[in-house]
Enzyme design. Structure first.
Site, PDB file in Angstrom:
ATOM      1  N   SER A 406       0.821  -1.209   0.000  1.00  0.00           N
ATOM      2  CA  SER A 406       0.000   0.000   0.000  1.00  0.00           C
ATOM      3  C   SER A 406       0.855   1.260   0.000  1.00  0.00           C
ATOM      4  O   SER A 406       0.449   2.290  -0.526  1.00  0.00           O
ATOM      5  CB  SER A 406      -0.871   0.056   1.255  1.00  0.00           C
ATOM      6  OG  SER A 406      -1.611  -1.110   1.406  1.00  0.00           O
ATOM      7  N   HIS A 427      -1.338  -2.551  -7.147  1.00  0.00           N
ATOM      8  CA  HIS A 427      -2.015  -2.203  -5.896  1.00  0.00           C
ATOM      9  C   HIS A 427      -3.523  -2.344  -6.061  1.00  0.00           C
ATOM     10  O   HIS A 427      -4.184  -1.518  -6.703  1.00  0.00           O
ATOM     11  CB  HIS A 427      -1.637  -0.768  -5.485  1.00  0.00           C
ATOM     12  CG  HIS A 427      -2.221  -0.350  -4.183  1.00  0.00           C
ATOM     13  ND1 HIS A 427      -2.695   0.909  -3.936  1.00  0.00           N
ATOM     14  CD2 HIS A 427      -2.436  -1.050  -3.041  1.00  0.00           C
ATOM     15  CE1 HIS A 427      -3.167   0.968  -2.703  1.00  0.00           C
ATOM     16  NE2 HIS A 427      -3.023  -0.212  -2.147  1.00  0.00           N
ATOM     17  N   GLU A 439      -4.087   0.184  -9.136  1.00  0.00           N
ATOM     18  CA  GLU A 439      -2.990   1.125  -9.416  1.00  0.00           C
ATOM     19  C   GLU A 439      -1.801   0.311  -9.901  1.00  0.00           C
ATOM     20  O   GLU A 439      -1.386  -0.636  -9.224  1.00  0.00           O
ATOM     21  CB  GLU A 439      -2.601   1.894  -8.148  1.00  0.00           C
ATOM     22  CG  GLU A 439      -3.570   3.001  -7.784  1.00  0.00           C
ATOM     23  CD  GLU A 439      -3.130   3.811  -6.564  1.00  0.00           C
ATOM     24  OE1 GLU A 439      -3.467   4.984  -6.470  1.00  0.00           O
ATOM     25  OE2 GLU A 439      -2.436   3.253  -5.676  1.00  0.00           O
ATOM     26  N   ASN A 477      -3.736   6.485  -1.839  1.00  0.00           N
ATOM     27  CA  ASN A 477      -3.520   6.533  -0.394  1.00  0.00           C
ATOM     28  C   ASN A 477      -2.758   7.789   0.026  1.00  0.00           C
ATOM     29  O   ASN A 477      -2.919   8.283   1.140  1.00  0.00           O
ATOM     30  CB  ASN A 477      -2.772   5.278   0.079  1.00  0.00           C
ATOM     31  CG  ASN A 477      -3.712   4.081   0.183  1.00  0.00           C
ATOM     32  OD1 ASN A 477      -4.927   4.243   0.146  1.00  0.00           O
ATOM     33  ND2 ASN A 477      -3.160   2.891   0.306  1.00  0.00           N
TER      34      ASN A 477
HETATM   35  P1  NAI Z   1      -3.346  -9.875   6.025  1.00  0.00           P
HETATM   36  O1  NAI Z   1      -2.679  -9.762   7.321  1.00  0.00           O
HETATM   37  O2  NAI Z   1      -4.823 -10.084   5.962  1.00  0.00           O
HETATM   38  O3  NAI Z   1      -2.693 -11.061   5.188  1.00  0.00           O
HETATM   39  C1  NAI Z   1      -1.310 -11.283   5.054  1.00  0.00           C
HETATM   40  C2  NAI Z   1      -1.115 -12.769   4.806  1.00  0.00           C
HETATM   41  O4  NAI Z   1       0.211 -12.978   4.390  1.00  0.00           O
HETATM   42  C3  NAI Z   1      -1.332 -13.625   6.048  1.00  0.00           C
HETATM   43  O5  NAI Z   1      -2.305 -14.617   5.750  1.00  0.00           O
HETATM   44  C4  NAI Z   1       0.040 -14.238   6.318  1.00  0.00           C
HETATM   45  O6  NAI Z   1      -0.047 -15.561   6.809  1.00  0.00           O
HETATM   46  C5  NAI Z   1       0.675 -14.204   4.957  1.00  0.00           C
HETATM   47  N1  NAI Z   1       2.141 -14.171   4.963  1.00  0.00           N
HETATM   48  C6  NAI Z   1       2.935 -13.430   5.757  1.00  0.00           C
HETATM   49  N2  NAI Z   1       4.230 -13.657   5.436  1.00  0.00           N
HETATM   50  C7  NAI Z   1       4.236 -14.545   4.423  1.00  0.00           C
HETATM   51  C8  NAI Z   1       5.253 -15.170   3.660  1.00  0.00           C
HETATM   52  N3  NAI Z   1       6.526 -14.914   3.887  1.00  0.00           N
HETATM   53  N4  NAI Z   1       4.888 -16.052   2.704  1.00  0.00           N
HETATM   54  C9  NAI Z   1       3.578 -16.316   2.464  1.00  0.00           C
HETATM   55  N5  NAI Z   1       2.584 -15.737   3.160  1.00  0.00           N
HETATM   56  C10 NAI Z   1       2.902 -14.862   4.124  1.00  0.00           C
HETATM   57  O7  NAI Z   1      -2.934  -8.577   5.203  1.00  0.00           O
HETATM   58  P2  NAI Z   1      -3.683  -7.882   4.000  1.00  0.00           P
HETATM   59  O8  NAI Z   1      -4.627  -6.884   4.519  1.00  0.00           O
HETATM   60  O9  NAI Z   1      -4.147  -8.917   3.052  1.00  0.00           O
HETATM   61  O10 NAI Z   1      -2.490  -7.043   3.328  1.00  0.00           O
HETATM   62  C11 NAI Z   1      -1.506  -7.651   2.553  1.00  0.00           C
HETATM   63  C12 NAI Z   1      -0.778  -6.596   1.765  1.00  0.00           C
HETATM   64  O11 NAI Z   1      -1.720  -5.905   0.950  1.00  0.00           O
HETATM   65  C13 NAI Z   1      -0.090  -5.528   2.604  1.00  0.00           C
HETATM   66  O12 NAI Z   1       1.075  -5.137   1.942  1.00  0.00           O
HETATM   67  C14 NAI Z   1      -1.104  -4.387   2.598  1.00  0.00           C
HETATM   68  O13 NAI Z   1      -0.509  -3.137   2.809  1.00  0.00           O
HETATM   69  C15 NAI Z   1      -1.649  -4.505   1.202  1.00  0.00           C
HETATM   70  N6  NAI Z   1      -2.972  -3.939   1.005  1.00  0.00           N
HETATM   71  C16 NAI Z   1      -3.967  -4.067   1.937  1.00  0.00           C
HETATM   72  C17 NAI Z   1      -5.214  -3.548   1.728  1.00  0.00           C
HETATM   73  C18 NAI Z   1      -6.314  -3.743   2.725  1.00  0.00           C
HETATM   74  O14 NAI Z   1      -7.337  -3.022   2.631  1.00  0.00           O
HETATM   75  N7  NAI Z   1      -6.211  -4.677   3.645  1.00  0.00           N
HETATM   76  C19 NAI Z   1      -5.526  -2.791   0.497  1.00  0.00           C
HETATM   77  C20 NAI Z   1      -4.439  -2.782  -0.474  1.00  0.00           C
HETATM   78  C21 NAI Z   1      -3.216  -3.301  -0.191  1.00  0.00           C
END
Ligand code: NAI
Ligand code: CAA
Length: 698
Positions: A406, A427, A439, A477
């Site tokens: 993000s 993104h 994006e 953002n």
């Molecule tokens: P989340 O915490 O829901 O999911 C992250 C997942 O990645 C977890 O299931 C975890 O087990 C897994 N994980 C962590 N390290 C890992 C690795 N080394 N190998 C494989 N899996 C791994 O987080 P979320 O919200 O899905 O965010 C993920 C990314 O997306 C972040 O960079 C965030 O900034 C970005 N993002 C989030 C948005 C949102 O609204 N939640 C919107 C747009 C981007």
């Protein structure tokens, strides 16, 4: 170039064939061609009927939207439809592909309508902030009744041929070449002595409770004015003779056409298409895209995987362990269950997508054959770098390595690999299988065919893709952080979060900023404030009252308490009584005497902050054109489509007014309100953002 309308004689029938690619929009030349063709057919005593047919992929997609806002050119469309209907010859519309807006109105001017089985009709003018302005509001209800016509025109959706025949809008469905089918139908009608049938001569629709219908339409329109105008036009069809009803329709149409709302929506129509036409990608071939990898199956990874599966791609998803893998699979299955319930996929398709098309694994080796990988792990640079190092080691040569970060620096992530040219930011927005915005973040070394592949992926997933440069928060953002801060400042100074949310939803936003914060999770903002604290400028005003709530473990909707309190399992909410107490304590600490804010001032400060940062994003080249920023806010941040986007809104206000407001606000807080150089230059030169859009057009 061929004639916009060709004229051919087939025994007693003339075919007028519209040839105006790509979608046979009713340009002045087409209108003129149809009028002249009708005159010519009527002048020949041997001619008994006219068939109107479209060349290429559609009958007619509607008025030529590029002509809106320019001086009107004769013949105008309502007169053309009336002229067609008044013909002593039998007039038949043979419809294929889409017949939309003015296209359907031309067909309603004809005496008979025949369509291909896969033809679609509709009156989508509401999506342009308009109403059907060529007799649609008067003729359609004479066929369908008032309630159905209002529904069709206020939703603007497409209706298939089977439904159209049931409503009496078309007379016959027949497969075949549209011209041949139309000719055969004309010959049948001639030989059976079928009469001319003018819809305008039918009785108007039955009366209904017009004020209730008006209120119903307005309540669903989120401030858009065309819905109510449609009801009033149909009311005229019921209460007045046809010619008077046409006058009423015209008056309402002209009111809408000259409104800022239709200008905003027409801006959106063209720019949601133009945004992915990058001059630098002309002739650049995207790389192959069959199988994709997703790293991390949390909120975003599961959503991205769902979107890719629904677009018929093979997906390999990697999680950290068996438990996380199984949770990821459940999330994806849950998303696909939603698609199944809404009838978007069949049970059979669901089974294929969740078995054959999806692999969930815990070993990176599984990614050997994928064409593109999207990383969606925790928002932490060290974790991202480690993941990209592993991807670099296992992925095949030419595979694209993308991050869904993000805020983090995509250049730094790319530098963790031996192939920075293959690294890009993709993104997505949450929920990724629903939200339309993507994006495409182009880093310093990203190769152009990698960018082209990003856009190809966006298209395959049905997204509106916007190019963004690297900076903290990219386009959306980064701007959000600033207008959100403007809202926070108003809270410190005396406006309540609830007044602000209400003023902004009244302005047209899908949600107010504090309701959004509750939805996204208050922990995100809390963590960001902590991350940025060490580099903070001493003049920066940062409210911390909400951190107290976070410290107690309340993060918004997911914990049931934030700015609002949420009953379990419900979205509806009540203001949290703790919030005014926390705000008052902070005001006292900062020695602020709270003051009143009008809704107008709230909107003005919020919008000025958004416009100012948007201008900086364009000025720095983070966004390619002002319209790109507009599309980001429209498709990712609930900005009202009928206002076109923040920079279109600014153009419509007048940039000098917006700049004067910013300078007035700067007198109290010069640190926050630093006017954008681009904005100042445009005002000095007497230009606006749309001038830049045109200069940067394809
Ligand atoms: P989340 O915490 O829901 O999911 C992250 C997942 O990645 C977890 O299931 C975890 O087990 C897994 N994980 C962590 N390290 C890992 C690795 N080394 N190998 C494989 N899996 C791994 O987080 P979320 O919200 O899905 O965010 C993920 C990314 O997306 C972040 O960079 C965030 O900034 C970005 N993002 C989030 C948005 C949102 O609204 N939640 C919107 C747009 C981007
Ligand atoms: N006028 C001018 N250009 C139009 C157009 C129109 N009515 N409809 C489509 N186009 C252009 C698009 O801008 C696009 O141009 P570029 O290739 O340069 O970007 C091109 O035609 C192809 O359009 P799409 O990429 O959207 O193609 P598609 O196959 O995905 O969709 C469509 C085709 C369903 C017709 C879609 O373009 C559409 O919905 N068009 C708008 C239809 C509409 O709103 N008609 C009502 C017009 S208002 C009216 O008629 C008012 C009145 O009553 C007087």
């Amino acid at each position: 170039m061929s004639d916009p309308v060709s004229f051919t004689v087939h025994g007693p029938v003339v075919v007028l064939r519209i040839q105006n690619p790509p979608v046979n929009a009713l340009s002045q030349a087409v209108r003129q061609g149809l009028a002249v063709g009708m005159d010519r057919a009527e002048a020949d005593a041997a001619i008994k009927a006219v068939v109107i047919v479209g060349d290429g992929r559609a009958f007619i997609a509607g008025a030529d939207i590029t002509e809106f806002g320019k001086p009107p050119m004769e013949p105008n469309l309502p007169d053309l439809c009336t002229r067609i209907e008044a013909s002593p010859l039998l007039v038949i519309a043979s419809m294929h592909g889409v017949s939309l807006g003015g296209g359907l109105e031309v067909a309603l001017g004809a005496h008979y309508r025949i369509a291909q089985p896969d033809a679609k009709i509709g009156l989508p003018e509401v999506h342009l902030g308009l109403l059907p302005g060529a007799g649609g509001t008067q003729r359609l209800p004479r066929l369908t009744g008032a309630a159905k016509a209002i529904e069709i025109m206020t939703t603007g959706g497409q209706i298939n041929a089977a439904a159209a025949i049931e409503m009496g809008v078309i007379d016959k469905i027949e497969a075949g070449d549209p011209q041949e089918v139309g000719l055969a139908y004309a010959m049948d009608l001639i030989s059976s002595g079928a009469p001319r049938r003018a819809i305008s001569e039918l009785a108007g629709p039955e009366a209904m409770d017009w004020d209730a219908a008006y209120q119903g339409a307005v309540s669903k329109s989120r401030g858009q004015i065309s819905h109510g105008a449609i009801v009033r036009a149909v009311q005229a069809a019921s209460e007045q003779p046809f010619a008077e009803g046409m006058k009423r329709e015209r008056a309402l149409f002209m009111e809408l056409l000259t409104s800022d709302q239709s200008k905003g929506m027409i801006h959106a129509f063209f720019n949601e298409r133009a945004v992915s036409n990058l001059p630098e990608l002309k002739g650049v071939r995207p790389r192959q895209l069959n199988a994709i990898g997703v790293i991390g199956g949390g909120t975003m990874g599961a959503g991205i995987a769902t979107a890719a599966l629904l677009a018929q791609m093979q997906v390999v998803l990697i999680e950290t362990g068996e438990e996380q893998a199984s949770a990821a699979r459940s999330r994806i299955e849950g998303n696909l269950q939603g698609a199944l319930k809404r009838g978007k996929i069949t049970q059979e398709k669901f089974d294929v997508l969740t078995t054959v098309a999806l692999t969930v694994a815990t070993h990176y080796d599984t990614l050997r054959d994928v064409d593109l990988v999207i990383e969606a792990v925790f928002e932490n640079m060290d974790v991202k770098k480690e993941v990209f190092g592993k991807l670099d080691a296992v992925c095949k040569a030419g595979a694209i390595l993308a991050t869904n970060t993000s805020y983090l620096d995509v250049d730094e992530i790319a530098a963790a690999t031996s192939r920075p040219a293959d690294v890009i930011g993709l993104h997505f927005f949450s929920p990724a299988h629903v939200m339309k915005l993507l994006e495409i973040v182009v880093a310093d070394k990203t190769a152009s065919d990698v960018v082209a592949t990003g856009f190809a992926l966006g298209k395959a997933l049905g997204k509106i893709s916007v190019r963004a440069g690297v900076c903290d928060g990219f386009i959306g953002n980064r701007i959000l952080a600033v207008y959100r801060t403007a809202a926070d400042h108003m809270v410190l100074d005396g406006a309540t979060p609830y007044q602000i949310d209400k003023a902004l939803t009244d302005f047209g936003f899908a949600m107010g900023p504090f309701a959004v914060a509750d939805l996204a999770g208050l922990d995100i903002g809390w963590m960001t404030r902590k991350r940025k604290a060490p580099d903070r400028h001493p003049d920066e005003r940062v409210p911390t009252y909400i951190d107290k709530l976070c410290e107690q473990g309340h993060f918004g909707q997911k914990t049931g308490e934030g700015y609002y309190v949420y009953e379990k399992g419900q979205r509806a909410s009540m203001p949290n009584p703790k919030i005014p107490v926390l705000i008052a304590a902070e005001q006292e600490k900062l020695k602020i005497t709270p003051r009143e804010f009008s809704d107008e001032e709230i909107v003005s400060r919020y919008m000025c902050a958004m416009v100012n940062e948007s201008a900086k994003v364009v000025e720095e080249g983070i966004a390619r054109r002002p319209a790109d920023v507009d599309m980001v806010l429209l498709f990712g941040y609930g900005f009202p489509r009928y206002r076109g986007g923040p920079l279109k809104w600014a153009d419509l206000q007048g940039l000098d007014t917006v700049l004067a407001d910013i300078e007035r606000f700067a007198a109290e807080d010069a640190w926050f309100w630093q006017p954008s150089t681009l904005l100042k230059t445009l005002v000095a030169d007497g230009r606006n953002f749309d001038d830049l859009n045109r200069a940067g057009a394809k």
